[in-house]
Write an enzyme that holds these catalytic residues in place. Structure first.
Site, short mmCIF file in Angstrom:
data_model
loop_
_atom_site.label_atom_id
_atom_site.label_comp_id
_atom_site.label_asym_id
_atom_site.label_seq_id
_atom_site.Cartn_x
_atom_site.Cartn_y
_atom_site.Cartn_z
N GLU A 163 -1.08 -1.99 16.58
CA GLU A 163 -0.45 -3.14 16.60
C GLU A 163 0.68 -3.00 17.95
O GLU A 163 1.60 -3.55 17.93
CB GLU A 163 0.42 -3.60 15.68
CG GLU A 163 -0.44 -3.95 14.15
CD GLU A 163 0.08 -4.73 13.20
OE1 GLU A 163 1.36 -4.66 13.15
OE2 GLU A 163 -0.64 -5.03 12.24
N GLU A 220 -6.52 -2.84 7.95
CA GLU A 220 -5.85 -3.27 6.96
C GLU A 220 -6.02 -4.49 6.50
O GLU A 220 -6.43 -5.30 7.46
CB GLU A 220 -3.99 -3.48 7.57
CG GLU A 220 -3.27 -2.06 7.79
CD GLU A 220 -1.99 -2.53 8.41
OE1 GLU A 220 -1.29 -1.69 9.11
OE2 GLU A 220 -1.51 -3.55 8.28
#
Length: 464
Positions: A156, A262
């Site tokens: 990220e 995730e």
């Protein structure tokens, strides 16, 4: 005599280990059996970012590893993702236990500590020799383990307009530098990927930019696999109401393995993990290679499957039982099943995707310094390379902490890490030998004969 029998038998199973995972087309495969490998796992970083220090990490304490690996086996997983480690610590025992338990590792190369991550807003200040030394030390140490499935070069990093302006070229540069370092200094090629934020403004365009090569001769500057952090399946959903149908279409023609790095939305509690059945269904497994549930331990963000207490004991939470039930129902497709489904789809994947001049919402026109990693890539980094151990001491595999079920009662399940048997394929062993892996078949034959002899000795001892 009973002790002798135990040690003989344990010596035989202690030599079992996992085969390295490689990539064929857009799927992970077992390098020996040739079977596709689908990730069925959890994200694992007890203590979260706040728990990271120079003294320990999730894979440095054998007692805690044994405790958690027993529960990994109870969950029925085959992969864990760890976000941060200290490459100056010893990880041999924990990685060996994971291997014996049939569990692979996907490891992030960064950590929140100084000089160990990119500053997403000013990456030119942190992309320096100290940072690359940390990254290459992580890669070097964990390249020695057969069950290191891959590395994430970033998690990220691009997640808003400013980072999308400043960081893409540095993320791509880092991926290329890691891949080149592996090719020159490591004994095998280990896939390098990126884990993207759950943001539609950047998720797809970033995947396309990291997938491409700047020219047809460059082999290191494209990502090997791509992870998507997705929390869009919340509560009772379907493949359409969740938007998973659009997720599938976005990556249907992607040339690299794609996974959910995730998943597990917690906006609706308790979590039901309805997406698990879909993730491993025909609708998705031709495009996605499985995924990792966020996350193993309960942290302040309330995603935990278990609660780890201050005394080291663990209590299962309701999400643990729910996920366990979902994972138990999953039958992962084999090679024939996957090929059959792929034959019915005219995907038309390109072998080498060349970069475009522009990608939506990303700034890619800048330049990075090319000479920073050159010396480290050429000479390598001084770090003790990890290796799988034969864990002959049964105490190492025993759980030393209390484990409690969801009702707070002492758990009645196994209290020891259970070794698995290694899968082999004569065809693949022959191919590996032809390709230069001399001795594979011979060593396996010796190992099999040795194990059989030990078992014969043990049986004879029973009757003495």
């Amino acid at each position: 005599m009973q002790v002798f029998i135990f040690w003989v038998l344990f010596l035989g199973v202690g030599q079992c280990y996992l085969n390295p995972i490689t990539i064929q087309n857009k799927h992970f495969v077992d390098s020996v059996t040739g079977e596709p490998f689908f990730i069925k796992g959890v994200d694992y970083q007890p203590g979260g970012a706040a728990g990271i220090n120079g003294e320990s990490d999730p894979l440095s304490d054998p007692k805690k590893c044994a405790r958690d690996i027993v529960l990994f086996q109870e969950l029925g997983i085959n992969t864990v993702r760890v976000y941060s480690i200290n490459p100056d610590l010893d990880h041999n025992i924990c990685m060996s236990m994971l291997s014996m338990a049939g569990i692979y590792l996907i490891l992030d190369v960064n950590s929140p500590l100084p000089n160990q991550h990119l500053n997403r807003y000013e990456p030119w200040k942190t992309y320096n020799p100290l940072y690359l030394e940390h990254v290459f030390k992580v890669v070097s140490q964990f390249s020695g383990y057969n069950n290191t499935l891959g590395f994430f070069a970033g998690n990220e990093v691009i997640n808003d307009e400013e980072s999308a302006t400043n960081s893409p070229i540095y993320v791509k540069k880092l991926i290329g530098d890691i891949k080149e370092y592996i090719a020159i200094t490591c004994d095998r090629l280990i896939p390098v990927g990126y884990s993207a934020a759950d943001d539609l403004n950047y998720r797809v365009s970033l995947s396309q930019y990291l997938e491409c090569s700047t020219n047809s001769n460059k082999v290191y500057d494209s990502v090997d696999f791509y992870g998507v952090n997705s929390y869009q399946w919340c509560g009772e959903q379907t493949i359409r109401t969740s938007g998973y149908d659009k997720l599938i279409e976005a990556y249907r023609k992607y040339t690299k393995p794609v996974m959910l790095s995730e998943f597990g939305c917690n906006r609706v509690l308790p979590r039901q993990f309805g997406e698990v059945e879909v993730l491993y269904s025909k609708e998705m497994y031709t495009v996605f290679s499985g995924g990792l549930v966020y996350e193993y331990s309960q942290e302040p963000n309330n995603y935990g499957l278990v609660k780890i207490n201050h005394d080291g004991s663990v209590r299962m939470l309701p999400d643990f039982v729910t996920l366990q039930e979902k994972y138990k129902k999953i039958a992962l497709p084999n090679r024939d099943q996957l090929h059959k489904e792929l034959e019915g789809q005219s995907i038309g994947l390109k072998r080498n995707v060349l970069c475009l001049d522009k990608y939506e919402n990303l700034e890619i026109s800048g330049k990075t310094e090319n000479d920073i990693p050159a010396k480290a890539i050429e000479t390598g980094i001084q770090v003790k390379r990890g290796h799988i151990l034969e864990l002959l001491n049964s105490n190492t595999l025993q759980v030393q902490f209390e484990i409690f079920d969801v009702y707070g009662q002492r758990w009645q399940g196994p209290k020891v890490v259970t070794p698995i048997a290694r899968k082999t394929s004569n065809k693949k062993e022959s191919e590996a030998k032809t390709n230069g892996a001399n001795g594979t078949s011979e060593s396996l034959l010796i190992e099999s004969i040795f194990t059989m002899l030990l078992m014969v000795i043990a049986v004879q001892c029973i009757f003495l």
